[in-house]
Design a protein around this motif. Structure first.
Motif, mmCIF file in Angstrom:
data_model
loop_
_atom_site.group_PDB
_atom_site.id
_atom_site.type_symbol
_atom_site.label_atom_id
_atom_site.label_comp_id
_atom_site.label_asym_id
_atom_site.label_seq_id
_atom_site.Cartn_x
_atom_site.Cartn_y
_atom_site.Cartn_z
ATOM 1 N N PRO A 263 10.711 5.448 -6.935
ATOM 2 C CA PRO A 263 9.681 4.742 -7.308
ATOM 3 C C PRO A 263 8.794 5.381 -8.285
ATOM 4 O O PRO A 263 7.643 5.629 -8.075
ATOM 5 N N TRP A 264 9.188 5.578 -9.572
ATOM 6 C CA TRP A 264 8.662 6.209 -10.678
ATOM 7 C C TRP A 264 7.222 5.769 -10.924
ATOM 8 O O TRP A 264 6.366 6.186 -11.130
ATOM 9 N N ARG A 265 7.377 4.250 -10.949
ATOM 10 C CA ARG A 265 6.149 3.393 -11.385
ATOM 11 C C ARG A 265 4.918 3.732 -10.334
ATOM 12 O O ARG A 265 3.879 3.986 -10.984
ATOM 13 N N ALA A 266 5.469 3.796 -9.091
ATOM 14 C CA ALA A 266 4.316 4.026 -8.239
ATOM 15 C C ALA A 266 3.837 5.233 -8.148
ATOM 16 O O ALA A 266 2.407 5.529 -8.252
ATOM 17 N N CYS A 267 4.717 6.410 -8.723
ATOM 18 C CA CYS A 267 4.197 7.713 -8.936
ATOM 19 C C CYS A 267 3.153 7.740 -9.978
ATOM 20 O O CYS A 267 2.074 8.224 -9.905
ATOM 21 N N ALA B 174 -7.613 8.529 -3.404
ATOM 22 C CA ALA B 174 -7.697 8.039 -2.287
ATOM 23 C C ALA B 174 -8.885 7.060 -2.507
ATOM 24 O O ALA B 174 -9.010 5.843 -2.015
ATOM 25 N N LYS B 175 -9.984 7.808 -3.083
ATOM 26 C CA LYS B 175 -11.393 6.958 -3.174
ATOM 27 C C LYS B 175 -11.100 5.925 -4.048
ATOM 28 O O LYS B 175 -11.573 4.660 -3.596
ATOM 29 N N LYS B 176 -10.657 6.164 -5.106
ATOM 30 C CA LYS B 176 -10.289 4.853 -6.154
ATOM 31 C C LYS B 176 -9.480 3.713 -5.555
ATOM 32 O O LYS B 176 -9.834 2.772 -5.775
ATOM 33 N N LEU B 177 -8.280 4.012 -5.022
ATOM 34 C CA LEU B 177 -7.493 3.138 -4.611
ATOM 35 C C LEU B 177 -7.983 2.079 -3.352
ATOM 36 O O LEU B 177 -7.918 0.877 -3.264
ATOM 37 N N HIS B 178 -8.634 2.883 -2.409
ATOM 38 C CA HIS B 178 -9.334 2.129 -1.269
ATOM 39 C C HIS B 178 -10.555 1.072 -2.045
ATOM 40 O O HIS B 178 -10.659 0.155 -1.551
ATOM 41 N N TYR B 179 -11.303 1.806 -2.861
ATOM 42 C CA TYR B 179 -12.214 1.044 -3.610
ATOM 43 C C TYR B 179 -11.903 -0.094 -4.150
ATOM 44 O O TYR B 179 -12.468 -1.212 -3.997
ATOM 45 N N GLY C 213 5.873 4.460 -1.338
ATOM 46 C CA GLY C 213 5.791 3.123 -0.814
ATOM 47 C C GLY C 213 4.545 2.610 -0.313
ATOM 48 O O GLY C 213 4.247 1.312 -0.910
ATOM 49 N N ALA C 214 3.658 3.474 0.113
ATOM 50 C CA ALA C 214 2.420 3.056 0.426
ATOM 51 C C ALA C 214 1.609 2.640 -0.909
ATOM 52 O O ALA C 214 0.956 1.632 -1.109
ATOM 53 N N VAL C 215 1.789 3.469 -2.044
ATOM 54 C CA VAL C 215 1.147 3.183 -3.309
ATOM 55 C C VAL C 215 1.512 1.980 -3.659
ATOM 56 O O VAL C 215 0.981 1.082 -4.218
ATOM 57 N N LYS C 216 2.883 1.721 -3.666
ATOM 58 C CA LYS C 216 3.669 0.348 -4.088
ATOM 59 C C LYS C 216 2.916 -0.683 -3.489
ATOM 60 O O LYS C 216 2.616 -1.645 -4.288
ATOM 61 N N ARG C 217 2.979 -0.560 -2.142
ATOM 62 C CA ARG C 217 2.515 -1.784 -1.497
ATOM 63 C C ARG C 217 0.931 -2.152 -1.903
ATOM 64 O O ARG C 217 0.590 -3.498 -2.069
ATOM 65 N N ILE C 218 0.049 -1.162 -1.950
ATOM 66 C CA ILE C 218 -1.219 -1.182 -2.254
ATOM 67 C C ILE C 218 -1.194 -1.861 -3.800
ATOM 68 O O ILE C 218 -2.071 -2.793 -4.146
ATOM 69 N N ASN C 219 -0.516 -1.400 -4.665
ATOM 70 C CA ASN C 219 -0.402 -1.844 -6.026
ATOM 71 C C ASN C 219 -0.234 -3.240 -5.915
ATOM 72 O O ASN C 219 -0.706 -4.052 -6.756
#
Length: 1603
Positions: free
Chosen positions: A1018-1022, A1115-1120, A1331-1337
């Motif tokens: 998952p390069w895009r999530a990266c 972490a801070k940015k994504l949760h916000y 995968g977690a980044v992908k789902r949050i995205n």
């Protein structure tokens, strides 16, 4: 003062000792010198060395000729058939020994070939006979083992006769050679003599193995061959885990996993693919093993049955042997690991000397012999030895890991089963009195068993580490002298610091966990009440509350990140510091020391080896401490109270007259621990006989019973003497808390008995006896209680399984359609089932859909009705049901289905109107029996009680008039359910479609694209993850990593230059024959070296901080962003997305991003850059290496590609199989009494074993896959080392490459093999975690509501809307742009202060009407104008904050009452009290501790449903808005309160516009206007009086129906 010495003679060209010109160098078997002794046979043909060697070729040629045709024909015929199934596999006797001997034989033969080539390099012509026979023997040995393997798999031992002949011939020919050597005076100082001797022994042993096979299997020379069956696992086609059954080579290299990993690439792995566990690894087998060990421990230590010491002993006794094996492997591998540095040292040393072969002195039988020193002085020989040492070391190391992990997994299964069996016998009081909560037990299963498993994984390190450290330090001392000890001390002193950091880390993790739990609780509440938040415009309040908790969590995450970065920094910096100190001290302290490249690079490798155990040390120590704590918890749990165990506590006999005391003074006895068991066994024997003779019509009988919950507490039931008639309906009545449920449980044997007896009439013919499980300890009394059969028991608090509705009702009984239908009808479940998305196949329970209380209770009762047991216990089955349902259940279910079947029913109830149906009544009061008998008996003898009942019955009859309320409530429940279901179903469909895409294999295109997706990183999530870090951090991260690794390479390069210069200066001085005055000046070199090392250490710190800092920022940015998106998302989003999946993003995925990704990222970048820099260094040293690199790189790429897919699937399987296991535990704990009443212990144990096994097999396959990868990567690493060594030796000999650079190249080559598999493992982990980044995205792409308005705040009047005039013009509304409209062209005009009632059937669009005011639905036509402003132009926040609404489902938040009424903190206390007074709640709140600041629990559970609804009213009163909307707001309030409310609305809101959406028409009879709706259109719109006068009006018909 130097004197020029004459120049030494030029050294001979390397590898070519002066020989005649190459024209005479023709090949000949015996060599072709002119004076050739080779063909001399004067002394007899056997004394010619060349002839003896030729003789040695014979057996090998014989074997190759015999076996090749058999192999080809055999294989050809086999491959034409279907692949032979592995059920024919079995191992012949001595299987493993044969493989080990074959490997040793191959190694010795390689040595023999090498020895022949090296010793022949000296002579004038080639002597083929020195190495060709050994080469043939090598081929023959490989053939022999392939041949043997094929015979074994096809189980055809007769063919082994060929091998018997071969070993015999080989043994004889080698012995002849050995004897001839002895005759000619060749001795132990010659290597060839030793090798020949070894070969004689090996061939002899293999011959012995072969003879042993004949002795055991008798396949030849015996009349009756022995029939042998393969292991039963393999006859069972379901076993796919073949590790225990394959041959040794396949075991060591996990070759059998190849097909599995290939298929994983073609189709996803699921439980079907991985099959069953082999018998030896199943939880049951291991549990039996563990239990035997426990029993043995108990017998040893009879006084203390269980302490943590005895548990440890039992664990070691049951699982100690494989651990010893694993530790042995581990120590062997660690010792072999030291071969690397030693071989490097040797190679560099000999390369520095030009690899000159010493002229051998010995020439016997016309050929040269060399000693082992001379043999090992050849750099090429050392390179090959290093290669073999690496292969063996890596294989053994992986075997050690595998054995330890397999043992850990087996142990976990056994302990979980042990815990489960203990749960099945826990006494109920333990659970209810809170000594053991369900949470604690689940922790024991989820956390503590895993801690123990991990401890067993890491256990071998405890013994292996000290060995490794001691040997490493000794070798360093041998190489460097005293300065090595200084460096070692640096490493060892810093180990405690590491431990300190590790403990701090776990503390930080714990505090993070606490905060994240709090944040999740808040998020959960926010999402559950999201509709209310939006309607009241309170999003920002809850958003900031969650953010505040997140801030706290971030603070402790910062600590976590800090300690992580310190830990990473220390891991990287300690070896640099140690090397720096050691080398600088070594160069300066010991002036004329041997500071050569060979010493420097060998010690560098040793430091790398030494650092590893010290890093592991902190985690091993932590794991050990945790394991000790876990065992302590386990021992407390295993020694807790069991049911029916009170008898064997004390055993001094007492006379039967003690009983009289009991009856007189029941309370004094309580303080006695427990009465003796003999005593009441005698007593029962007095009692029983007469009873059985006189009356045999009872089902259960209790005499003289005193029962208690806790051993020390007072009896909960005393003086119980009851008889329950068989085949009749017995009712137990009494006030709340008088012991009715306790009486049922006492009868079932769940309470602790102080005295008295419970008799079950064992002569009952039970139609379906529950399987009787003999428990681990059966006592006399147990045997008596256990005579009861299975009892269908419906507890007061309904207990449902995590299964489908149908499975919950049939409850493991055979399915009978007719009966099932009848039961569902009796419990009126059909309408509820119709609503569920998959009917009665819908999953209920923890996942899936949550049912209302009434639905749960009816399913629980349905289960009891469906069972075919003779005895049915129903504990208050009517409590959550309305009158209609109760009556229906009583008539159809209890009276028809049960009583007419002549089943014994005991019914606990508060509904006294059913008493006339009872055959026998038991009235209870304060834990004693007040009266028992028929209703007539009681009427005669206890007239007061009867009268009291009558008045109560009247009161309950009046309730019948209120039935409509409750009936409506049921309809409403269903309606609500239908709403949630609709959205859930849409989602379920999505899920299913996703799954279908993957499973439809006929549609190849979609399948191949899905598989292609699975194989892609998952390069895009990266990219998304890294780009969130910001402009500053990202370059810092990349640059610091690159710089750090550049400096690392520079340090080692400088070391190579320093040592090369030092040694060349030394040799120059030696050549000039100088006195020692001209010392080599180390100071310049050591200065640069120190600067570089310090720079490296600083960069280590920078990189470790940069990685963790990046992690924190992301972490801070994504949760916000996520929280912002979700809270502003439109309502439709929440209706179509299950709450669970949104919460998962906030919990599991955020946790992954917070804690796991930074560490993985660091590891990944480190191992990648290390591998790249190592390969670059090797290529720089020997460019030839690049040619060999290409094929290795291609192999590597394919291995990682296949591995990543399989690993991800297995990881998911491992996680997903854990969930049902934990659910099963918590389910069992909650439903313990029900399971025991039904006597279903055995079935539930069986289920547990299935869940445990499926979890364990996923874990085992995951382990095997990891080992598969590591072995392959290590072998590629070994190849890299071999190629690097050979190319750099050649380069050095012919192109004069400096020996320092050779050492540098080899040190780096050794590192590659260590880091290659880390690279792939981290890549696989990274993929799963991204995968977690992908789902949050995915969620971040949600469209939010449009909060901006066309009007600016200044254009909106401050007190708008002040009049409350509403104009609705041609309004059409839909929930989503692709759905049908729910309101069509609605127009109405509401004057200020009017009271409007809206009514209509379910789904007519009433609620949508109210939501349109708040723009919660999509208005695509028409408009609503309030007080002259079109609401579409207003900012959402403004619009929603100026209106009020009360919803039909009351929502309260955890916090104070004040917060629930006024979260914006705008009102004074007096205003709040006023609102509470209007809502009839003032007295309730006044009575609470803290008044307005009294605590509201989550969801407002500490108030009744009606009270919650009143609080919601009060909340709406607090907002003094001129427009007030009530959406079916009085659904859960009783009539009286509702009337009060209606009055309040009319008086308190006299001047406000009120829109009431009514489900009971009489509530809007006195409204100013009534709107009747149907299918989104207004049918009637007029004053209620006018509508009532029209005969045919719909409104009139509604009112008629409501009366």
């Amino acid at each position: 003062m130097c004197v020029e010495s004459p120049p030494p003679p030029p050294p001979p060209a390397p590898g070519r000792a002066q020989r005649p010109s190459s024209s005479t160098m023709a090949l000949a078997f015996c060599g072709n010198e002119n004076n050739s002794a080779a063909y001399n046979v004067d002394k007899g043909v056997l004394n010619n060395g060349c002839f003896v060697d030729a003789l040695n070729v014979v057996p090998h040629v014989f074997l190759l000729f015999i076996t090749f045709p058999i192999l080809f024909i055999g294989w050809g015929s086999q491959s034409s058939k279907v692949h032979i199934h592995h059920s024919t596999w079995l191992h012949f006797p001595g299987h493993n020994l044969r493989w080990i001997l074959t490997f040793i034989l191959l190694f010795v033969l390689v040595c023999e070939i090498a020895e022949g080539i090296v010793s022949d390099g000296v002579s004038e012509s080639r002597h083929l006979h020195l190495y060709m026979p050994a080469g043939m023997a090598f081929l023959a040995t490989i053939t022999s083992v392939v041949y043997y393997h094929n015979i074994e798999t096809s189980n055809f031992p007769k063919l082994l006769i060929a091998l018997l002949f071969y070993w015999t011939l080989a043994f004889i020919t080698k012995t002849i050679k050995f004897v001839k050597f002895c005759d000619n005076g060749v001795g132990f100082s010659q290597l060839r003599f030793c090798l020949t001797g070894l070969l004689v022994i090996l061939y002899g042993m293999l011959l012995a193995v072969e003879i042993n096979v004949i002795r055991v299997r008798r396949y030849v020379f015996f009349k009756t061959p022995k029939e042998v069956k393969p292991p039963e696992d393999l006859q069972d086609l379901g076993v796919r885990f073949l590790q225990p059954f394959v041959n040794l080579l396949s075991k060591g290299t996990y070759w059998w996993m190849n097909t599995f990993i290939k298929t994983a690439h073609k189709k996803p792995i699921d439980l079907k693919v991985i099959g069953k566990l082999p018998i030896a690894m199943r939880a049951l087998t291991n549990y039996i093993r563990l239990n035997e060990a426990f029993e043995a421990q108990k017998n040893k230590r009879s006084p203390y049955p269980q302490g943590s010491k005895s548990i440890w002993c039992a664990l070691c006794c049951a699982f100690g042997r494989p651990l010893i094996l694993s530790s042995t492997f581990r120590i062997l591998a660690d010792l072999l690991g030291f071969a690397g540095p030693l071989c490097i040292s040797g190679i560099v040393h000999h390369v520095g000397k030009g690899n000159n072969t010493i002229q051998p002195q010995m020439k016997i039988l016309g050929v040269f012999f060399i000693s082992s020193q001379e043999f090992l002085a050849n750099a090429y020989v050392l390179a090959v030895l290093l290669f073999f040492a690496l292969l063996l070391q890596r294989t053994i190391l992986q075997a050690s890991y595998y054995v330890a992990i397999e043992t850990g997994i087996n142990l976990r299964g056994a302990i979980q089963t042990k815990i489960y069996n203990k749960i099945m016998q826990l006494s109920t009081s333990n659970m209810s009195m809170g000594e053991m909560t369900a949470g604690q037990i689940c922790n024991l299963v989820a956390i503590d068993t895993n801690q123990l498993m991990w401890f067993f994984f890491l256990c071998p390190n405890l013994w292996a580490m000290p060995v490794q450290i001691i040997v490493g330090v000794l070798l360093l001392y041998y190489l460097l002298g005293i300065s090595a000890l200084i460096g070692a001390v640096v490493i060892i002193v810093l180990a405690p610091v590491q431990y300190f950091v590790a403990t701090k880390l776990s503390q930080a993790q714990r505090s993070t966990l606490e905060y994240s739990n709090e944040r999740l609780k808040k998020t959960n509440e926010m999402l559950r009440g999201i509709k209310l938040l939006k309607l009241y415009a309170w999003e920002h309040i809850f958003h900031s509350s969650v953010e505040e908790t997140r801030q706290k969590e971030m603070t402790s995450l910062k600590a976590f990140a800090l300690y992580t970065s310190i830990s990473i920094f220390m891991n990287a910096a300690i070896p640099i510091a140690a090397v720096l100190i050691t080398f600088v001290v070594h160069a300066h302290l010991t002036g004329n020391a041997d500071f050569s490249p060979s010493v420097a690079f060998a010690s560098l490798s040793l430091f790398h080896i030494l650092v590893t155990p010290l890093f592991l040390l902190s985690s091993v120590v932590r794991s050990t401490v945790k394991a000790l704590v876990s065992v302590q918890k386990l021992s407390e749990f295993l020694s807790s109270e069991e049911i029916g165990e009170e008898q064997d506590k004390c055993s001094e006999p007492r006379s039967a007259d003690n009983h009289s005391k009991y009856q007189v003074v029941p309370l004094k006895v309580v303080n006695r621990k427990r009465p003796a068991k003999e005593d009441w066994n005698n007593y029962s024997s007095h009692m029983r006989r007469p009873v059985n003779i006189t009356e045999d019509d009872f089902c259960v009988k209790i005499t003289n019973g005193f029962f208690t919950w806790t051993p020390e507490g007072s009896p909960a039931l005393s003086n119980i003497d009851i008889r329950i008639p068989q085949g009749q309906l017995t009712m137990i009545v009494g006030q709340v808390g008088c012991g009715k449920s306790s009486l049922l449980l006492a009868t079932l044997g769940e309470m602790q008995k102080i005295s008295g007896n419970v008799f079950w009439n064992s002569s009952i013919p039970d139609s379906e006896t529950g399987e009787d499980v003999s428990p681990e300890k059966e006592t006399a009394v147990d045997a008596e209680i256990r005579k009861r059969g299975s009892v269908a028991y419906a507890s007061q608090k309904p207990w449902l399984l995590n299964a489908t509705v149908e499975e919950n009702i049939t409850f493991e009984s055979p399915f009978n359609k007719q009966r099932y239908k009848a039961v569902i009808d009796a419990c009126s479940l059909q309408p509820d089932i119709d609503i569920l998305p998959h009917g009665d196949q819908t999953q209920i329970g923890e996942r899936g859909i949550n049912l209302s209380g009434g639905q749960r209770q009816r399913i629980s009762v349905a289960r009891a009705l469906y069972q075919k047991t003779n005895v049915v216990f129903l504990d208050d089955p009517f409590s959550a049901l309305d009158i209609h349902l109760s009556d229906h259940l009583m008539q159809e279910g209890i009276l028809k289905m049960l009583r007419e079947d002549k089943r014994t029913i005991i019914l606990v109830t508060h509904k006294l109107q059913y008493l006339p149906h009872a055959d026998w009544i038991i009235a209870m009061k304060d834990g004693t029996i007040q009266r028992e008998g028929t209703l007539k008996d009681i009427q005669k003898s206890e007239s007061e009680l009867f009268e009291h009942w009558k008045t109560l019955m009247n009161r309950q009859d009046q309730e019948l008039e209120k039935e409509t309320i409750i009936e409506r409530k049921t309809v409403l429940e269903r309606k609500n359910l239908r709403r949630t279901m609709y959205s859930r179903e849409a989602l379920l469909k999505d899920d299913e479609e996703d799954e279908e895409e993957i499973t439809e294999s006929d549609d190849d295109d979609s399948l191949s694209s899905v598989l292609h997706q699975r194989a892609k990183m998952p390069w895009r999530a990266c990219g998304k993850y890294l780009s969130s870090a910001g402009v500053l951090l990202l370059p810092l991260l990349v640059l610091s990593q690159l710089l750090k690794h550049t400096v690392m390479v520079a340090i080692d390069y400088w070391l190579a230059k320093w040592t090369s210069d030092a040694i060349s200066a030394k040799s120059e001085l030696e050549q000039k024959n100088c006195s020692v005055s001209q010392e080599f000046n180390h100071s310049r070199y050591s200065r640069v070296f120190s600067v570089l090392c310090c720079l490296g250490i600083i960069l280590c710190l920078v990189t470790s901080i940069a990685v963790e800092w990046t992690g924190l920022k992301v972490a801070k940015k994504l949760h916000y962003c996520l929280l912002n998106k979700i809270i502003l998302a439109p309502m439709r989003f929440f209706e179509t997305t299950p709450l669970g999946s949104i919460l998962n993003r906030f919990s599991a995925d955020c946790n992954t991003i917070d804690q796991h990704i930074p560490a993985t990222l660091e590891c990944l970048s480190r191992s990648t850059l290390l591998c790249v820099s190592a390969l670059a260094v090797i290529s720089y040293v020997t460019p030839m290496f690049l040619v060999a690199l290409l094929p290795l790189a291609i192999i590597c790429y394919f291995i990682q590609k296949y591995f990543r897919v399989a690993s991800r699937d297995l990881q998911q399987l491992d996680d997903s199989t854990q969930l049902p296991l934990l659910c099963h535990f918590s389910e069992t704990v909650e439903g313990l009494t029900t399971i025991r009443a039904f006597r279903y212990e055995a079935r539930f144990r069986q289920k547990l074993l299935e869940y445990t096994d499926s979890n364990n097999i996923a874990s085992l396959f995951l382990t095997a896959a990891n080992r598969w990868l590591e072995v392959r990567m290590e072998y590629i690493g070994a190849c890299v080392v071999l190629i690097a060594a050979v190319t750099s030796i050649t380069n050095s000999l012919y192109n004069h490459l400096s020996s320092g650079l050779v050492g540098l190249g080899l040190t780096y080559a050794l590192m590659v093999s260590n880091y290659l598999n880390w690279l792939v493992r981290n890549l696989a982990d990274m993929e799963i975690q991204l995968g977690a980044v992908k789902r949050i995205n995915g969620l971040l792409k949600t469209e939010t509501e449009n909060y901006e308005g066309l009007l600016s705040p200044s254009q909106i009047p401050q007190n708008w809307p002040d009049r409350g005039e509403i104009q609705i013009q041609n309004l059409s509304v839909r929930y989503d742009s692709n759905l049908k409209p729910v309101l069509k062209h609605v127009s109405a005009h509401i004057s200020p202060g009017q009271k409007i009632g809206i009514c209509g059937r379910t789904g007519s669009g009433k609620s949508s009407f109210s939501l349109a005011f708040f723009r919660m639905v999509d208005t695509f036509e028409g408009r609503i104008i309030i007080d002259g402003i079109d609401i579409a132009k207003l900012p959402l926040q403004t619009l929603r904050s100026r209106l009020s609404i009360i919803l039909q489902d009351p929502i309260l938040f955890s916090g104070t009452i004040r917060f629930n009424l006024d979260p914006e903190k705008k009102c004074t206390d007096s205003m709040l009290w006023e609102a509470l007074e209007i809502a009839q709640l003032k007295h309730v709140v006044k009575a609470l501790p803290g008044g307005l600041d009294a605590i509201v629990t989550e969801g407002g559970e500490n108030f009744s449903l009606g009270q919650r609804q009143l609080f919601c009213l009060a909340r709406a009163f607090v907002r003094k808005t001129s427009i007030f909307i009530m959406d079916e707001a009085t659904a859960s309030i009783d009539m009286a309160t509702e009337n009060i409310l209606q009055k309040v609305v009319m008086t308190a809101f006299a001047d406000r516009t009120v829109v009431t959406i009514a489900h009971r028409v009489h509530t809007i009879l006195n409204a100013d206007l009534v709107i009747v709706m149907k299918r989104g259109v207004i049918l009637e719109y007029d004053k209620p009086e006018i509508l009532l006068e029209q005969e045919d009006s719909v409104f009139a018909s509604f009112v008629q129906a409501d009366k």
